[in-house]
Write a protein that holds these residues in place. Sequence first.
Motif, PDB file in Angstrom:
ATOM      1  N   THR A  21       0.915  -1.181   0.020  1.00 18.21           N
ATOM      2  CA  THR A  21       0.170  -0.164   0.010  1.00 18.21           C
ATOM      3  C   THR A  21       0.903   1.307   0.048  1.00 18.21           C
ATOM      4  OG1 THR A  21      -0.020   0.137   2.484  1.00 18.21           O
ATOM      5  CG2 THR A  21      -1.554  -1.177   1.245  1.00 18.21           C
ATOM      6  N   LYS A  38       3.548   9.493  -1.968  1.00 12.90           N
ATOM      7  CA  LYS A  38       2.686   8.729  -3.024  1.00 12.90           C
ATOM      8  C   LYS A  38       2.679   9.691  -4.464  1.00 12.90           C
ATOM      9  CE  LYS A  38      -2.137   7.479  -3.935  1.00 12.90           C
ATOM     10  NZ  LYS A  38      -3.396   7.266  -3.209  1.00 12.90           N
ATOM     11  N   GLU A  46       0.192   1.862 -11.852  1.00 11.65           N
ATOM     12  CA  GLU A  46      -1.211   1.021 -11.801  1.00 11.65           C
ATOM     13  C   GLU A  46      -1.497   0.466 -10.492  1.00 11.65           C
ATOM     14  OE1 GLU A  46      -3.457  -2.687 -14.177  1.00 11.65           O
ATOM     15  OE2 GLU A  46      -1.613  -1.850 -14.873  1.00 11.65           O
ATOM     16  N   ARG A  47      -2.734   0.443 -10.015  1.00 16.08           N
ATOM     17  CA  ARG A  47      -2.952   0.326  -8.696  1.00 16.08           C
ATOM     18  C   ARG A  47      -4.110  -1.092  -8.924  1.00 16.08           C
ATOM     19  NH1 ARG A  47      -5.691   5.212  -5.971  1.00 16.08           N
ATOM     20  NH2 ARG A  47      -6.490   5.380  -8.248  1.00 16.08           N
ATOM     21  N   ASP A  49      -7.329  -2.849  -6.851  1.00 13.19           N
ATOM     22  CA  ASP A  49      -8.248  -2.512  -6.080  1.00 13.19           C
ATOM     23  C   ASP A  49      -8.215  -1.051  -5.453  1.00 13.19           C
ATOM     24  OD1 ASP A  49      -9.464  -5.069  -6.323  1.00 13.19           O
ATOM     25  OD2 ASP A  49      -8.279  -5.961  -4.796  1.00 13.19           O
ATOM     26  N   LYS A  50      -7.365  -0.087  -6.259  1.00 11.66           N
ATOM     27  CA  LYS A  50      -7.378   1.237  -5.723  1.00 11.66           C
ATOM     28  C   LYS A  50      -6.501   1.469  -4.672  1.00 11.66           C
ATOM     29  CE  LYS A  50     -11.839   2.498  -7.800  1.00 11.66           C
ATOM     30  NZ  LYS A  50     -13.069   2.926  -7.776  1.00 11.66           N
ATOM     31  N   LYS A  51      -5.928   0.194  -4.145  1.00 10.30           N
ATOM     32  CA  LYS A  51      -5.141   0.383  -3.255  1.00 10.30           C
ATOM     33  C   LYS A  51      -3.629  -0.061  -3.184  1.00 10.30           C
ATOM     34  CE  LYS A  51      -5.617  -0.858   1.756  1.00 10.30           C
ATOM     35  NZ  LYS A  51      -6.441  -1.512   2.759  1.00 10.30           N
ATOM     36  N   TYR A  53      -0.047  -1.604  -4.787  1.00 10.29           N
ATOM     37  CA  TYR A  53       0.856  -1.367  -5.874  1.00 10.29           C
ATOM     38  C   TYR A  53       1.845  -2.541  -5.994  1.00 10.29           C
ATOM     39  CZ  TYR A  53      -0.137   3.423  -5.585  1.00 10.29           C
ATOM     40  OH  TYR A  53      -1.067   4.762  -5.621  1.00 10.29           O
TER      41      TYR A  53
END
Length: 67
Positions: A21, A38, A46-47, A49-51, A53
Amino acid sequence: MNKQEIVRNFEQATKGQSFITASQFARLMGCSNVDKCKNKFLSNLERVDKKYYFIPDIAKALMDRVS
């Protein structure tokens, strides 16, 4: 330090996980401000699950910044 060493160190710090994260990354990098860290290092990655890396992607981005 090369890309493989970065990957190995991050995976050891995350107990063998291949994803990290932004807050974990900031802590490992010694950044006190997660958002600033960040934006500086992870903004173009690119992420999942939006969380999360992908650690090898982070290692490649860090090596690209060096060269």
